[in-house]
Design a protein around this motif. Structure first.
Motif, PDB file in Angstrom:
ATOM      1  N   LEU A   1       0.825  -1.214   0.000  1.00  0.00           N
ATOM      2  CA  LEU A   1       0.000   0.000   0.000  1.00  0.00           C
ATOM      3  C   LEU A   1       0.861   1.268   0.000  1.00  0.00           C
ATOM      4  O   LEU A   1       0.527   2.259  -0.642  1.00  0.00           O
ATOM      5  N   GLU A   2       2.006   1.183   0.678  1.00  0.00           N
ATOM      6  CA  GLU A   2       2.910   2.335   0.719  1.00  0.00           C
ATOM      7  C   GLU A   2       3.430   2.652  -0.691  1.00  0.00           C
ATOM      8  O   GLU A   2       3.525   3.811  -1.096  1.00  0.00           O
ATOM      9  N   MET A   3       3.736   1.593  -1.431  1.00  0.00           N
ATOM     10  CA  MET A   3       4.185   1.807  -2.815  1.00  0.00           C
ATOM     11  C   MET A   3       3.098   2.458  -3.652  1.00  0.00           C
ATOM     12  O   MET A   3       3.366   3.385  -4.421  1.00  0.00           O
ATOM     13  N   MET A   4       1.872   1.954  -3.511  1.00  0.00           N
ATOM     14  CA  MET A   4       0.785   2.479  -4.335  1.00  0.00           C
ATOM     15  C   MET A   4       0.525   3.958  -4.019  1.00  0.00           C
ATOM     16  O   MET A   4       0.312   4.774  -4.901  1.00  0.00           O
ATOM     17  N   ILE A   5       0.582   4.295  -2.724  1.00  0.00           N
ATOM     18  CA  ILE A   5       0.410   5.693  -2.315  1.00  0.00           C
ATOM     19  C   ILE A   5       1.536   6.556  -2.881  1.00  0.00           C
ATOM     20  O   ILE A   5       1.321   7.688  -3.305  1.00  0.00           O
ATOM     21  N   SER A   6       2.748   5.987  -2.952  1.00  0.00           N
ATOM     22  CA  SER A   6       3.865   6.789  -3.470  1.00  0.00           C
ATOM     23  C   SER A   6       3.627   7.164  -4.930  1.00  0.00           C
ATOM     24  O   SER A   6       4.025   8.238  -5.375  1.00  0.00           O
ATOM     25  N   PHE A   7       2.951   6.290  -5.669  1.00  0.00           N
ATOM     26  CA  PHE A   7       2.659   6.609  -7.082  1.00  0.00           C
ATOM     27  C   PHE A   7       1.680   7.785  -7.160  1.00  0.00           C
ATOM     28  O   PHE A   7       1.842   8.692  -7.970  1.00  0.00           O
ATOM     29  N   LYS A   8       0.653   7.743  -6.300  1.00  0.00           N
ATOM     30  CA  LYS A   8      -0.326   8.821  -6.302  1.00  0.00           C
ATOM     31  C   LYS A   8       0.322  10.134  -5.842  1.00  0.00           C
ATOM     32  O   LYS A   8       0.110  11.179  -6.427  1.00  0.00           O
ATOM     33  N   ARG A   9       1.093  10.049  -4.778  1.00  0.00           N
ATOM     34  CA  ARG A   9       1.735  11.256  -4.248  1.00  0.00           C
ATOM     35  C   ARG A   9       2.661  11.892  -5.283  1.00  0.00           C
ATOM     36  O   ARG A   9       2.727  13.108  -5.433  1.00  0.00           O
ATOM     37  N   ALA A  10       3.349  11.045  -6.052  1.00  0.00           N
ATOM     38  CA  ALA A  10       4.255  11.564  -7.087  1.00  0.00           C
ATOM     39  C   ALA A  10       3.484  12.291  -8.183  1.00  0.00           C
ATOM     40  O   ALA A  10       4.037  13.138  -8.870  1.00  0.00           O
ATOM     41  N   GLY A  11       2.198  11.932  -8.343  1.00  0.00           N
ATOM     42  CA  GLY A  11       1.400  12.663  -9.336  1.00  0.00           C
ATOM     43  C   GLY A  11       0.683  11.791 -10.350  1.00  0.00           C
ATOM     44  O   GLY A  11       0.101  12.307 -11.300  1.00  0.00           O
ATOM     45  N   ALA A  12       0.720  10.468 -10.156  1.00  0.00           N
ATOM     46  CA  ALA A  12       0.040   9.590 -11.121  1.00  0.00           C
ATOM     47  C   ALA A  12      -1.452   9.526 -10.836  1.00  0.00           C
ATOM     48  O   ALA A  12      -1.875   9.530  -9.685  1.00  0.00           O
ATOM     49  N   ASN A  13      -2.254   9.473 -11.902  1.00  0.00           N
ATOM     50  CA  ASN A  13      -3.697   9.273 -11.754  1.00  0.00           C
ATOM     51  C   ASN A  13      -4.040   7.797 -11.872  1.00  0.00           C
ATOM     52  O   ASN A  13      -5.006   7.334 -11.287  1.00  0.00           O
ATOM     53  N   ILE A  14      -3.278   7.090 -12.707  1.00  0.00           N
ATOM     54  CA  ILE A  14      -3.608   5.714 -13.078  1.00  0.00           C
ATOM     55  C   ILE A  14      -2.432   4.818 -12.699  1.00  0.00           C
ATOM     56  O   ILE A  14      -1.273   5.201 -12.918  1.00  0.00           O
ATOM     57  N   ILE A  15      -2.738   3.641 -12.139  1.00  0.00           N
ATOM     58  CA  ILE A  15      -1.684   2.700 -11.764  1.00  0.00           C
ATOM     59  C   ILE A  15      -1.929   1.370 -12.470  1.00  0.00           C
ATOM     60  O   ILE A  15      -2.951   0.718 -12.239  1.00  0.00           O
ATOM     61  N   ILE A  16      -1.018   1.000 -13.360  1.00  0.00           N
ATOM     62  CA  ILE A  16      -1.114  -0.308 -14.013  1.00  0.00           C
ATOM     63  C   ILE A  16      -0.305  -1.264 -13.146  1.00  0.00           C
ATOM     64  O   ILE A  16       0.892  -1.044 -12.928  1.00  0.00           O
ATOM     65  N   SER A  17      -0.970  -2.292 -12.606  1.00  0.00           N
ATOM     66  CA  SER A  17      -0.257  -3.125 -11.636  1.00  0.00           C
ATOM     67  C   SER A  17      -0.800  -4.547 -11.567  1.00  0.00           C
ATOM     68  O   SER A  17      -2.009  -4.758 -11.571  1.00  0.00           O
ATOM     69  N   TYR A  18       0.145  -5.499 -11.470  1.00  0.00           N
ATOM     70  CA  TYR A  18      -0.205  -6.909 -11.249  1.00  0.00           C
ATOM     71  C   TYR A  18      -0.766  -7.107  -9.838  1.00  0.00           C
ATOM     72  O   TYR A  18      -1.258  -8.184  -9.523  1.00  0.00           O
ATOM     73  N   HIS A  19      -0.632  -6.087  -9.003  1.00  0.00           N
ATOM     74  CA  HIS A  19      -1.144  -6.168  -7.630  1.00  0.00           C
ATOM     75  C   HIS A  19      -2.615  -5.759  -7.532  1.00  0.00           C
ATOM     76  O   HIS A  19      -3.170  -5.780  -6.437  1.00  0.00           O
ATOM     77  N   ALA A  20      -3.236  -5.346  -8.647  1.00  0.00           N
ATOM     78  CA  ALA A  20      -4.574  -4.725  -8.550  1.00  0.00           C
ATOM     79  C   ALA A  20      -5.584  -5.602  -7.805  1.00  0.00           C
ATOM     80  O   ALA A  20      -6.371  -5.092  -7.002  1.00  0.00           O
ATOM     81  N   LYS A  21      -5.555  -6.924  -8.046  1.00  0.00           N
ATOM     82  CA  LYS A  21      -6.540  -7.780  -7.363  1.00  0.00           C
ATOM     83  C   LYS A  21      -6.292  -7.812  -5.858  1.00  0.00           C
ATOM     84  O   LYS A  21      -7.232  -7.815  -5.068  1.00  0.00           O
ATOM     85  N   GLU A  22      -5.023  -7.829  -5.474  1.00  0.00           N
ATOM     86  CA  GLU A  22      -4.711  -7.807  -4.035  1.00  0.00           C
ATOM     87  C   GLU A  22      -5.171  -6.492  -3.416  1.00  0.00           C
ATOM     88  O   GLU A  22      -5.672  -6.461  -2.295  1.00  0.00           O
ATOM     89  N   ILE A  23      -4.978  -5.402  -4.169  1.00  0.00           N
ATOM     90  CA  ILE A  23      -5.405  -4.086  -3.674  1.00  0.00           C
ATOM     91  C   ILE A  23      -6.912  -4.094  -3.430  1.00  0.00           C
ATOM     92  O   ILE A  23      -7.406  -3.580  -2.429  1.00  0.00           O
ATOM     93  N   ALA A  24      -7.634  -4.715  -4.377  1.00  0.00           N
ATOM     94  CA  ALA A  24      -9.100  -4.771  -4.233  1.00  0.00           C
ATOM     95  C   ALA A  24      -9.484  -5.436  -2.909  1.00  0.00           C
ATOM     96  O   ALA A  24     -10.443  -5.043  -2.266  1.00  0.00           O
ATOM     97  N   ASN A  25      -8.710  -6.415  -2.516  1.00  0.00           N
ATOM     98  CA  ASN A  25      -9.017  -7.098  -1.253  1.00  0.00           C
ATOM     99  C   ASN A  25      -8.529  -6.350  -0.026  1.00  0.00           C
ATOM    100  O   ASN A  25      -8.922  -6.661   1.098  1.00  0.00           O
ATOM    101  N   LEU A  26      -7.651  -5.362  -0.253  1.00  0.00           N
ATOM    102  CA  LEU A  26      -7.076  -4.651   0.898  1.00  0.00           C
ATOM    103  C   LEU A  26      -7.782  -3.343   1.234  1.00  0.00           C
ATOM    104  O   LEU A  26      -7.713  -2.876   2.362  1.00  0.00           O
ATOM    105  N   ILE A  27      -8.395  -2.706   0.213  1.00  0.00           N
ATOM    106  CA  ILE A  27      -8.963  -1.373   0.491  1.00  0.00           C
ATOM    107  C   ILE A  27     -10.491  -1.386   0.471  1.00  0.00           C
ATOM    108  O   ILE A  27     -11.094  -2.303   0.031  1.00  0.00           O
TER     109      ILE A  27
END
Ligand code: PBG
Length: 320
Positions: free
Chosen positions: A294-320
């Motif tokens: 989650l810290e990595m994903m937040i770092s992408f948003k904080r840096a300025g990204a709107n969209i995150i292409i990630s193999y982790h997306a399904k895990e994220i769905a279960n985490l948030i």
């Protein structure tokens, strides 16, 4: 008087109110690898939980993704037959065109991006047609990129994502789409794409390791910041709708630079090597995996990204 910042953090509700970056499932794009055949689901050693799947299994996966709340995928095709010019990507029944059709028929709400490149389709594994010096011929490759884009957009792809790093590719693709009445198809350019070791595991999945040489003559030098921004701004001027930085983790300074130099939406690609590293740390029990993720994903948003292409997306769905 002392300026006390810690009083901002004492209460959980106040911390939440002051939260500056959030991740939401609608920001995520999940990559899928399509192969020919039936009932195929090949596990990839270097990427736990990532599979090459035939279209029937891709459809099951789309069902699963919709249930998780993920509605945006990016497709990569692995054809049965490869040749020097990637012909199998230039047919209306190319593996990706068939997959797009099948998915749109069953899941009309699913947003489909398609990776537009030739490295999976050529027998030499480079991203386009080679010239007599075995370098990729930029302008000849533009013609086949435009052709592949029109095929995939007319199959129903919503977003064309060119990753071949040819000069002028955005303009060539936009012109081809527009002159074929595909004016609503978006272009998400892999606009700043570095020559990176972090693509290693992907090349196993996509079967796209170059048989000789490297992609250093067309992908960017990781040392170059100004050039990285120029690449994205040039794609904006050629008509890209969405820009991208790839890989993500080692390049967040570039994400911020582009964010501050362009008003276009910006994606990051959290690539295969980044995924594999975190999974390896998890399996070795070296890290609090979920928090680090989650810290990595937040770092992408904080840096300025709107969209995150990630193999982790399904895990994220279960985490948030
Ligand atoms: C090119 C392409 C690559 C990736 C996405 N599109 C490979 C490359 O440029 O060598 C890498 C993605 C990843 O590592 O997860 N078709």
């Amino acid at each position: 008087m002392m300026i006390r910042l810690r009083r901002l953090r004492k209460n959980e509700k106040i911390r939440e109110m002051l939260n500056e970056s959030r991740i939401h499932l609608s920001n995520f794009v999940y990559p899928l690898f399509v192969v020919e055949g039936n009932n195929i689901k090949n596990q990839i050693k270097s990427m736990p939980d990532v599979y090459q799947m035939s279209i029937d299994n891709i459809l099951k996966e789309c069902d699963n993704l919709q249930n998780l709340g993920i509605s945006h995928i990016i497709l990569f095709g692995i054809p049965d037959i490869k040749d020097s010019i990637g012909s199998s990507a230039l047919s209306h029944d190319s593996i990706v065109a068939k997959a797009v059709h099948a998915i749109k028929e069953r899941f009309s709400d699913m947003i489909i991006s398609v990776d537009l490149c030739f490295c999976e389709y050529t027998d030499h594994g480079h991203c386009g047609i080679l010239d007599s010096n075995n370098d990729v011929d930029n302008d000849k490759t533009l013609e086949i990129l435009a052709k592949q884009a029109v095929i995939l957009a007319s199959s129903g792809a919503d977003i064309i994502a060119p990753s071949a790093m040819m000069d002028g590719q955005i303009k060539a693709i936009r012109n081809a789409l527009d002159s074929n009445n595909l004016t609503n198809t978006l272009i998400m350019s892999y606009s700043t794409k570095f020559a990176s070791a972090f693509y290693g595991p992907f090349r196993d999945v996509a079967d796209s390791t170059p048989s000789f040489g490297s992609r250093n003559t067309y992908q960017q030098n990781p040392a170059n910041r100004s050039e990285a921004i120029r690449e994205s701004l040039l794609d904006e001027s050629e008509g890209a709708d969405i820009l991208m930085v790839k890989p993500a983790l080692s390049y967040l300074d570039i994400v911020r630079d582009i964010r501050e130099n362009s008003r276009l939406p910006l994606a990051v690609y959290n690539v295969s090597g980044e995924y594999a590293m975190l999974k390896a740390a998890k399996m070795a029990k070296l890290i609090d995996y979920e928090r680090a993720l989650l810290e990595m994903m937040i770092s992408f948003k904080r840096a300025g990204a709107n969209i995150i292409i990630s193999y982790h997306a399904k895990e994220i769905a279960n985490l948030i």
